[in-house]
Design a protein around this motif. Structure first.
Motif, PDB file in Angstrom:
ATOM      1  N   THR A  97     127.164  80.709   8.979  1.00 37.11           N
ATOM      2  CA  THR A  97     126.696  79.338   8.764  1.00 37.11           C
ATOM      3  C   THR A  97     125.245  79.324   8.319  1.00 37.11           C
ATOM      4  N   GLN A  98     124.404  80.138   8.930  1.00 35.45           N
ATOM      5  CA  GLN A  98     122.984  80.147   8.561  1.00 35.45           C
ATOM      6  C   GLN A  98     122.786  80.664   7.147  1.00 35.45           C
ATOM      7  N   LEU A  99     123.503  81.695   6.735  1.00 34.89           N
ATOM      8  CA  LEU A  99     123.377  82.195   5.364  1.00 34.89           C
ATOM      9  C   LEU A  99     123.907  81.189   4.351  1.00 34.89           C
ATOM     10  N   SER A 100     124.948  80.461   4.741  1.00 36.34           N
ATOM     11  CA  SER A 100     125.476  79.424   3.857  1.00 36.34           C
ATOM     12  C   SER A 100     124.451  78.315   3.650  1.00 36.34           C
ATOM     13  N   PHE A 101     123.782  77.898   4.721  1.00 37.05           N
ATOM     14  CA  PHE A 101     122.715  76.898   4.596  1.00 37.05           C
ATOM     15  C   PHE A 101     121.577  77.435   3.727  1.00 37.05           C
ATOM     16  N   VAL A 120     121.223  70.939  15.492  1.00 41.32           N
ATOM     17  CA  VAL A 120     120.295  71.116  14.373  1.00 41.32           C
ATOM     18  C   VAL A 120     121.069  71.200  13.066  1.00 41.32           C
ATOM     19  N   GLN A 121     122.144  71.973  13.056  1.00 40.61           N
ATOM     20  CA  GLN A 121     122.968  72.079  11.861  1.00 40.61           C
ATOM     21  C   GLN A 121     123.666  70.766  11.561  1.00 40.61           C
ATOM     22  N   TYR A 122     124.098  70.068  12.580  1.00 42.54           N
ATOM     23  CA  TYR A 122     124.743  68.775  12.384  1.00 42.54           C
ATOM     24  C   TYR A 122     123.785  67.790  11.732  1.00 42.54           C
ATOM     25  N   LEU A 150     115.273  70.605   1.803  1.00 45.21           N
ATOM     26  CA  LEU A 150     114.716  70.753   3.151  1.00 45.21           C
ATOM     27  C   LEU A 150     115.784  70.555   4.219  1.00 45.21           C
ATOM     28  N   ALA A 151     116.720  69.638   3.966  1.00 46.04           N
ATOM     29  CA  ALA A 151     117.800  69.404   4.931  1.00 46.04           C
ATOM     30  C   ALA A 151     118.681  70.637   5.083  1.00 46.04           C
ATOM     31  N   GLU A 190     123.849  64.791   3.564  1.00 43.26           N
ATOM     32  CA  GLU A 190     124.811  63.786   3.112  1.00 43.26           C
ATOM     33  C   GLU A 190     124.118  62.468   2.768  1.00 43.26           C
ATOM     34  N   PHE A 191     123.094  62.108   3.510  1.00 46.38           N
ATOM     35  CA  PHE A 191     122.324  60.906   3.186  1.00 46.38           C
ATOM     36  C   PHE A 191     121.645  61.063   1.828  1.00 46.38           C
ATOM     37  N   ALA A 192     121.058  62.240   1.596  1.00 44.98           N
ATOM     38  CA  ALA A 192     120.398  62.492   0.311  1.00 44.98           C
ATOM     39  C   ALA A 192     121.408  62.464  -0.831  1.00 44.98           C
ATOM     40  N   ILE A 193     122.604  62.998  -0.595  1.00 48.58           N
ATOM     41  CA  ILE A 193     123.648  62.975  -1.625  1.00 48.58           C
ATOM     42  C   ILE A 193     124.071  61.540  -1.916  1.00 48.58           C
TER      43      ILE A 193
END
Length: 110
Positions: free
Chosen positions: A81-85, A24-26, A8-9, A33-36
Motif C-alpha cells: 500500500t505504501q509503495l502504491s501511494f 492516515v491512508q483513509y 500531497l494527498a 478523491e476530493f481533489a479529483i
C-alpha cells in the motif's frame, strides 16, 4: 493547485509509518478523491481550450491506453500500500509539472 494537492494527498500516506489500512491512508484517499472531484470540471475547461474539437475523440482515446496500462501494472504488480501511494504521488507530481508547463505555454501563445 489541484494537481499539487492530490500529489500531497498521495505522498502523506506513504510517509506514514503504519502498515496496512490506517486512518492516515483513509484520509489521504479521501483528500485525493476530493481533489479529483474538483479536477474534472477544471480540466474539462482546459481541454476545451487546448484540444481541437474535430480531433478531441481521437486524442482522448490515445491517452486512455497508457492510463489503463498504468492501472493494470499497479493492480497486478503486488505493490504494498505504501509503495502504491508513493508511485501515485510521483505520477501526480509529474502531471502537475506538465500541467504547469502547458498553462504557461498556452498563456504565451495568446
Amino acid at each position: 493547485a489541484l494537481a499539487a494537492a492530490s500529489c500531497l494527498a498521495m505522498a502523506y500516506p506513504h510517509a506514514s509509518e503504519s502498515g496496512g489500512a490506517s486512518s492516515v491512508q483513509y484520509w489521504g484517499m479521501m483528500s485525493y478523491e476530493f481533489a479529483i472531484g474538483a479536477y474534472y470540471p477544471s480540466i474539462s475547461v482546459l481541454k476545451g481550450t487546448v484540444v481541437p474539437e474535430d480531433q478531441r475523440a481521437a486524442i482522448y482515446n490515445v491517452f486512455r491506453l497508457p492510463l489503463n496500462l498504468l492501472v493494470l501494472i499497479n493492480l497486478t504488480s503486488g505493490l504494498s500500500t505504501q509503495l502504491s501511494f508513493l508511485a501515485n504521488a510521483i505520477l501526480l507530481m509529474v502531471a502537475c509539472i506538465l500541467q504547469i508547463r502547458l498553462v504557461r505555454r498556452s498563456a504565451t501563445l495568446k
